[in-house]
Scaffold this motif. Structure first.
Motif, PDB file in Angstrom:
ATOM      1  N   ASP A  64      13.245   7.878  -4.112  1.00 40.22           N
ATOM      2  CA  ASP A  64      13.077   8.269  -5.517  1.00 40.22           C
ATOM      3  C   ASP A  64      11.582   8.421  -5.802  1.00 40.22           C
ATOM      4  OD1 ASP A  64      13.064   8.599  -8.271  1.00 40.22           O
ATOM      5  OD2 ASP A  64      14.521   6.990  -8.642  1.00 40.22           O
ATOM      6  N   GLU A  65      11.054   9.584  -5.408  1.00 46.04           N
ATOM      7  CA  GLU A  65       9.618   9.828  -5.579  1.00 46.04           C
ATOM      8  C   GLU A  65       9.205   9.819  -7.038  1.00 46.04           C
ATOM      9  OE1 GLU A  65       7.088  12.555  -3.344  1.00 46.04           O
ATOM     10  OE2 GLU A  65       8.942  13.180  -2.348  1.00 46.04           O
ATOM     11  N   GLU A  66      10.048  10.367  -7.893  1.00 46.66           N
ATOM     12  CA  GLU A  66       9.716  10.437  -9.315  1.00 46.66           C
ATOM     13  C   GLU A  66       9.474   9.040  -9.872  1.00 46.66           C
ATOM     14  OE1 GLU A  66      11.990  11.871 -13.309  1.00 46.66           O
ATOM     15  OE2 GLU A  66      12.053  13.248 -11.598  1.00 46.66           O
TER      16      GLU A  66
ATOM     17  N   GLY B 195       1.540   5.829 -11.466  1.00 52.73           N
ATOM     18  CA  GLY B 195       0.716   6.794 -12.178  1.00 52.73           C
ATOM     19  C   GLY B 195       0.186   7.910 -11.294  1.00 52.73           C
ATOM     20  N   VAL B 196       0.936   8.262 -10.254  1.00 53.25           N
ATOM     21  CA  VAL B 196       0.538   9.318  -9.320  1.00 53.25           C
ATOM     22  C   VAL B 196       0.910  10.678  -9.920  1.00 53.25           C
ATOM     23  CG1 VAL B 196       1.002  10.278  -7.014  1.00 53.25           C
ATOM     24  CG2 VAL B 196       0.742   7.808  -7.310  1.00 53.25           C
ATOM     25  N   PRO B 197       0.017  11.670  -9.830  1.00 45.83           N
ATOM     26  CA  PRO B 197       0.324  13.001 -10.382  1.00 45.83           C
ATOM     27  C   PRO B 197       1.619  13.586  -9.802  1.00 45.83           C
ATOM     28  CG  PRO B 197      -1.975  12.869  -9.722  1.00 45.83           C
ATOM     29  CD  PRO B 197      -1.304  11.611  -9.221  1.00 45.83           C
ATOM     30  N   ASP B 198       2.330  14.351 -10.623  1.00 50.08           N
ATOM     31  CA  ASP B 198       3.627  14.923 -10.241  1.00 50.08           C
ATOM     32  C   ASP B 198       3.564  15.838  -9.027  1.00 50.08           C
ATOM     33  OD1 ASP B 198       4.873  13.580 -12.289  1.00 50.08           O
ATOM     34  OD2 ASP B 198       4.883  15.304 -13.650  1.00 50.08           O
ATOM     35  N   ASP B 199       2.436  16.470  -8.781  1.00 48.61           N
ATOM     36  CA  ASP B 199       2.359  17.417  -7.663  1.00 48.61           C
ATOM     37  C   ASP B 199       2.035  16.729  -6.330  1.00 48.61           C
ATOM     38  OD1 ASP B 199      -0.251  16.786  -8.353  1.00 48.61           O
ATOM     39  OD2 ASP B 199      -0.999  18.837  -8.072  1.00 48.61           O
ATOM     40  N   HIS B 200       1.805  15.419  -6.335  1.00 45.52           N
ATOM     41  CA  HIS B 200       1.505  14.680  -5.113  1.00 45.52           C
ATOM     42  C   HIS B 200       2.795  14.110  -4.517  1.00 45.52           C
ATOM     43  CE1 HIS B 200      -2.549  15.166  -6.413  1.00 45.52           C
ATOM     44  NE2 HIS B 200      -3.035  14.386  -5.455  1.00 45.52           N
ATOM     45  N   THR B 201       2.797  13.962  -3.201  1.00 43.12           N
ATOM     46  CA  THR B 201       3.947  13.409  -2.489  1.00 43.12           C
ATOM     47  C   THR B 201       3.737  11.926  -2.226  1.00 43.12           C
ATOM     48  OG1 THR B 201       4.378  15.510  -1.388  1.00 43.12           O
ATOM     49  CG2 THR B 201       5.313  13.551  -0.354  1.00 43.12           C
TER      50      THR B 201
ATOM     51  N   ILE C 192       0.871  -1.166   0.000  1.00 42.91           N
ATOM     52  CA  ILE C 192       0.000   0.000   0.000  1.00 42.91           C
ATOM     53  C   ILE C 192       0.906   1.213   0.000  1.00 42.91           C
ATOM     54  CG2 ILE C 192      -1.764   1.332   1.225  1.00 42.91           C
ATOM     55  CD1 ILE C 192      -2.846  -1.332   2.316  1.00 42.91           C
ATOM     56  N   ALA C 193       0.731   2.053  -1.011  1.00 40.90           N
ATOM     57  CA  ALA C 193       1.484   3.303  -1.109  1.00 40.90           C
ATOM     58  C   ALA C 193       0.624   4.420  -0.529  1.00 40.90           C
ATOM     59  CB  ALA C 193       1.831   3.599  -2.563  1.00 40.90           C
ATOM     60  N   PHE C 194       1.245   5.274   0.276  1.00 40.57           N
ATOM     61  CA  PHE C 194       0.565   6.393   0.907  1.00 40.57           C
ATOM     62  C   PHE C 194       0.916   7.660   0.150  1.00 40.57           C
ATOM     63  CE2 PHE C 194       1.101   3.063   3.937  1.00 40.57           C
ATOM     64  CZ  PHE C 194      -0.063   3.070   4.680  1.00 40.57           C
ATOM     65  N   VAL C 195      -0.105   8.341  -0.349  1.00 40.91           N
ATOM     66  CA  VAL C 195       0.084   9.502  -1.207  1.00 40.91           C
ATOM     67  C   VAL C 195      -0.614  10.704  -0.587  1.00 40.91           C
ATOM     68  CG1 VAL C 195      -0.275  10.418  -3.531  1.00 40.91           C
ATOM     69  CG2 VAL C 195       0.117   7.958  -3.221  1.00 40.91           C
ATOM     70  N   VAL C 196       0.066  11.846  -0.623  1.00 41.18           N
ATOM     71  CA  VAL C 196      -0.476  13.081  -0.056  1.00 41.18           C
ATOM     72  C   VAL C 196      -0.576  14.124  -1.174  1.00 41.18           C
ATOM     73  CG1 VAL C 196      -0.126  14.861   1.700  1.00 41.18           C
ATOM     74  CG2 VAL C 196       0.669  12.540   2.127  1.00 41.18           C
ATOM     75  N   PRO C 197      -1.723  14.825  -1.264  1.00 40.88           N
ATOM     76  CA  PRO C 197      -1.865  15.859  -2.283  1.00 40.88           C
ATOM     77  C   PRO C 197      -0.981  17.064  -1.965  1.00 40.88           C
ATOM     78  CG  PRO C 197      -3.773  15.857  -0.850  1.00 40.88           C
ATOM     79  CD  PRO C 197      -2.917  14.690  -0.438  1.00 40.88           C
ATOM     80  N   PRO C 198      -0.883  18.011  -2.889  1.00 40.35           N
ATOM     81  CA  PRO C 198      -0.039  19.184  -2.646  1.00 40.35           C
ATOM     82  C   PRO C 198      -0.439  19.879  -1.339  1.00 40.35           C
ATOM     83  CG  PRO C 198      -0.900  19.220  -4.887  1.00 40.35           C
ATOM     84  CD  PRO C 198      -1.584  18.091  -4.171  1.00 40.35           C
ATOM     85  N   PRO C 199       0.557  20.296  -0.543  1.00 46.31           N
ATOM     86  CA  PRO C 199       0.243  20.926   0.750  1.00 46.31           C
ATOM     87  C   PRO C 199      -0.399  22.298   0.565  1.00 46.31           C
ATOM     88  CG  PRO C 199       2.584  21.046   0.313  1.00 46.31           C
ATOM     89  CD  PRO C 199       1.989  20.218  -0.782  1.00 46.31           C
ATOM     90  N   GLU C 200      -1.327  22.585   1.457  1.00 46.53           N
ATOM     91  CA  GLU C 200      -1.966  23.904   1.443  1.00 46.53           C
ATOM     92  C   GLU C 200      -1.008  24.958   2.011  1.00 46.53           C
ATOM     93  OE1 GLU C 200      -5.481  23.240   3.789  1.00 46.53           O
ATOM     94  OE2 GLU C 200      -6.357  21.910   2.297  1.00 46.53           O
TER      95      GLU C 200
END
Length: 179
Positions: free
Chosen positions: A129-131, A138-144, A84-92
């Motif tokens: 290596d997040e990239e 297939g995670v968007p580039d702006d997500h962590t 399970i990969a944990f992904v966070v959207p761009p920080p506010e």
């Protein structure tokens, strides 16, 4: 009061049995169990109910192999039944970065306890290596890409409560009323 105590025994048992697993049997983990574990991560509290997380469940062997290369300590990911990969959207803002990671930590531990309760071992990993990790999933580039958690049945021994954990003495880390 006794009813409440009995309800907690299951979780406390899973907490005391939980340990990092890095060697897994080749047995798959069912989709039903993976979804139960993911649901456990979906349920923890979130500040103002923002729920700033996404979880990517991976069982494809080629993806697991690729993900095992995104951090020096992620070798166990290739041998896991699932990740399970944990992904966070761009920080506010900067404060949200900290709270987002705190909340991901709560989700991670909830999943680990749920997995342990099912007899499934877990082993977490950072992502260097997040990239590459984003590309594999297939995670968007702006997500962590925050963390990975390998899942599978322990190869060495089943998950049972650890009677004498290798921890710092309880009275050295728990303080009542003051330091």
């Amino acid at each position: 009061m006794n009813v409440r105590r009995r309800e907690c025994d299951g979780s406390l048992g899973a907490i005391t049995a939980r340990r990092n697993i890095r060697e897994y049997t080749p047995d798959p983990v069912s989709d039903e169990d993976l979804n139960r574990i993911a649901e456990a991560g979906w349920r923890p509290p979130s500040g103002k109910n923002r729920q700033r997380w996404d979880f990517v469940v991976v069982t494809d062997r080629a993806q697991l192999q690729e993900l095992s290369t995104v951090w020096q300590g992620a070798g166990h990911i290739a041998k896991a039944a699932a990740v399970i990969a944990f992904v966070v959207p761009p920080p506010e803002d900067d404060r949200r970065t900290r709270t987002d990671h705190y909340e991901i930590g709560q989700a991670t531990m909830a999943m680990m306890i749920a997995a342990t309760d099912l007899g499934i071992g877990t082993g977490h990993s950072s992502i260097g290596d997040e990239e590459r990790a984003r590309a594999v999933l297939g995670v968007p580039d702006d997500h962590t890409m925050a963390y990975l958690m390998g899942l599978g049945y322990p190869a060495d021994r089943s998950l049972k409560p650890i009677r004498k954990p290798n921890r710092m003495p309880f009275n050295e880390v728990v303080h009542h009323g003051h330091w």
